[in-house]
Enzyme design. Structure first.
Site, mmCIF file in Angstrom:
data_model
loop_
_atom_site.group_PDB
_atom_site.id
_atom_site.type_symbol
_atom_site.label_atom_id
_atom_site.label_comp_id
_atom_site.label_asym_id
_atom_site.label_seq_id
_atom_site.Cartn_x
_atom_site.Cartn_y
_atom_site.Cartn_z
ATOM 1 N N TYR A 143 46.152 44.651 45.882
ATOM 2 C CA TYR A 143 44.977 43.894 45.446
ATOM 3 C C TYR A 143 44.475 44.491 44.158
ATOM 4 O O TYR A 143 44.292 45.708 44.047
ATOM 5 C CB TYR A 143 43.875 43.929 46.520
ATOM 6 C CG TYR A 143 42.636 43.136 46.165
ATOM 7 C CD1 TYR A 143 41.436 43.778 45.874
ATOM 8 C CD2 TYR A 143 42.655 41.744 46.119
ATOM 9 C CE1 TYR A 143 40.293 43.053 45.538
ATOM 10 C CE2 TYR A 143 41.521 41.012 45.790
ATOM 11 C CZ TYR A 143 40.340 41.673 45.505
ATOM 12 O OH TYR A 143 39.218 40.957 45.173
ATOM 13 N N ASP A 238 46.736 50.864 39.160
ATOM 14 C CA ASP A 238 45.403 50.406 39.548
ATOM 15 C C ASP A 238 44.785 51.516 40.401
ATOM 16 O O ASP A 238 45.102 51.653 41.582
ATOM 17 C CB ASP A 238 45.486 49.098 40.326
ATOM 18 C CG ASP A 238 44.105 48.598 40.698
ATOM 19 O OD1 ASP A 238 43.955 47.384 40.958
ATOM 20 O OD2 ASP A 238 43.159 49.421 40.746
ATOM 21 N N LYS A 266 34.698 51.604 40.929
ATOM 22 C CA LYS A 266 34.102 52.293 42.084
ATOM 23 C C LYS A 266 33.478 53.647 41.725
ATOM 24 O O LYS A 266 32.388 53.719 41.172
ATOM 25 C CB LYS A 266 35.137 52.404 43.211
ATOM 26 C CG LYS A 266 35.579 51.016 43.743
ATOM 27 C CD LYS A 266 36.514 51.122 44.909
ATOM 28 C CE LYS A 266 37.192 49.813 45.209
ATOM 29 N NZ LYS A 266 36.401 48.894 46.042
#
Ligand code: KE4
Length: 423
Positions: A143, A238, A266
């Site tokens: 994702y 990622d 994040k």
């Protein structure tokens, strides 16, 4: 008691699709309704009904220091005294860029954006712009946010809600997205043999956190590096989840692999909306206004968000990651012992401060084996823990996030709750 959460959820569903602002929060895949959270402190959260929970979601990863860390709050308060946003450069952007470039081995220049999705989509545009190629190779269950090109067999909320393909994404867009099973170097090589100089970039989570936690087999990341070198594609890590979590130097520092571009999010925002992408200078100098690849954002580099991220990294730089990893390893071993004593087949994948419980006889090494794990048992596990004050991810396709604020008592209470589980 969840009365207030239920009331708020009923109201929210009238005005917000599904009653939530991000699908995975809906808890529908674990046959539950969401808790509305009123406060967080350290390892714990308090619901709108005043109930306390040990929090292993930690806002899906930004809070490696735990909720409401005093130094993060102090930095935010100080920044906000001067206003919220200027739409002009501020020193805090430079300081966070310096901290990121100093920490992440492959990042020589970095651009701030406001989410991981924005960072990943911008990195893909840059890779396509730099190479003049169109195709993207990603991995089944990976994702990278919800930009169109990535929503082909994605993980996280797309997997959680079993969204087949994705309505609204034109076939033409995902036709340039190639998919291989995670950990399958041969499949990746076969796609390169077939598409040779059409592939602009390989996007990979160096440890996959969106099919549950799935670790790279020895040699897998190295094989992607070699394939990209051989065929002239860019390797993009990622690290929205793993950045500053697996190690202060990221998963790329832990696995000693240098990608061409890195996507972050994040933790670098400390709970505020921040994403970033960065890498080799010659690539990043292609980004506007230095170069022709356009990308922009009203709140990119927001001074308050930069202050929260910078305060977070400054604290993290001095913390003992090995000790946190050891505490999580001990906890997972004890949890394995509980399941074994009950004759419950379970595999617990863990890395640093992340873990995922798969109710499976077999090792979980890719999306197919993650999907084979017993979701019904995961749902029962989720509900059992939540009823006993332990808040884990409301999806079998996410990873638990432990913070530096989690301590012995949190682990003890969690193990005690798990020990009363009956299937
Ligand atoms: P955001 O746009 O949600 O900030 O970041 C997208 C993203 C990109 N890359 C990776 C590896 C990610 O894990 C994410 C977002 N993670 C999910 C949970 N695994 C966010 C939770 C949610 O969607 O609500």
């Amino acid at each position: 008691m969840e009365t207030r959460s239920l009331e708020l959820f009923a109201e929210a569903r009238k005005l917000i699709p599904g009653g939530v602002n991000s699908p995975v929060r809906a808890c529908s895949s674990v046959d539950s309704t969401p808790l509305f959270i009123a406060a967080g402190k350290g390892s714990r959260i308090r619901s709108a009904d005043g109930e306390e929970y040990i929090d292993f979601v930690q806002s899906w990863g930004p809070l490696l220091l735990g909720h409401a860390h005093p130094k993060v709050l102090a930095a935010l308060r100080e920044a906000l005294e001067n206003g919220t946003s200027f739409g002009a450069p501020c020193e805090a952007e430079l300081r966070l860029a310096q901290a990121i470039c100093a920490a992440v081995p492959s990042i020589e220049m970095v651009r701030m954006v406001s989410s991981g999705t924005e960072a990943a989509m911008s990195a893909l545009r840059l890779a396509r712009g730099c190479t003049g190629r169109k195709k993207l190779l990603k991995f089944d269950g990976g994702y990278h946010g919800h930009a169109d090109a990535f929503l082909a067999r994605a993980g996280s909320g797309v997997a959680t809600l079993s969204i087949p393909g994705t309505p609204g994404v034109p076939e033409a867009v995902v036709s340039d997205t190639l998919i291989a099973p995670y950990n399958d170097s041969q499949a990746a090589e076969d796609l390169f043999r077939l598409h040779r100089d059409e592939i602009a970039a390989v996007f990979v989570e160096p440890a996959a956190g969106n099919m549950g936690l799935v670790l790279p087999r020895p040699g897998f990341l190295e094989s992607l590096r070699a394939l990209c070198d051989r065929y002239g594609a860019l390797l993009v890590f990622d690290e929205v989840i793993t950045g500053f979590r697996v190690a202060y130097h990221g998963a790329q520092g832990h696995y000693r692999i240098k990608p061409d571009l890195t996507v972050l999010g994040k933790i670098i925002g400390g709970g505020m909306p921040v994403g970033a992408y960065g890498g080799k200078r010659d690539l990043m100098l292609q980004v506007a206004p230095a170069g022709p690849v356009y990308q922009a954002g009203t709140l990119s580099g927001n001074p308050a968000a930069m202050a929260a991220g910078l305060a977070t990294l400054r604290v993290l730089r001095g913390l003992d990651y090995a000790a946190l990893s050891a505490a999580v390893e001990d906890f997972c071993r004890e949890l394995e012992g509980i399941f074994a004593a009950k004759g419950i087949p379970a595999r617990i994948n863990r890395l640093a401060s992340m873990f995922t419980v798969f109710f499976s006889e077999r090792e979980v090494t890719d999306f197919a084996s993650a999907k084979n794990a017993d979701q019904t048992r995961y749902t029962k596990f989720y509900k059992h823990l939540r009823a006993r004050g332990v808040y884990i991810a409301p999806s079998a396709f996410e990873t638990a996030m432990v913070s530096f604020a989690h301590g012995r008592e949190d682990f003890r209470q969690t193990l005690e709750a798990a020990d009363t589980l009956e299937f």
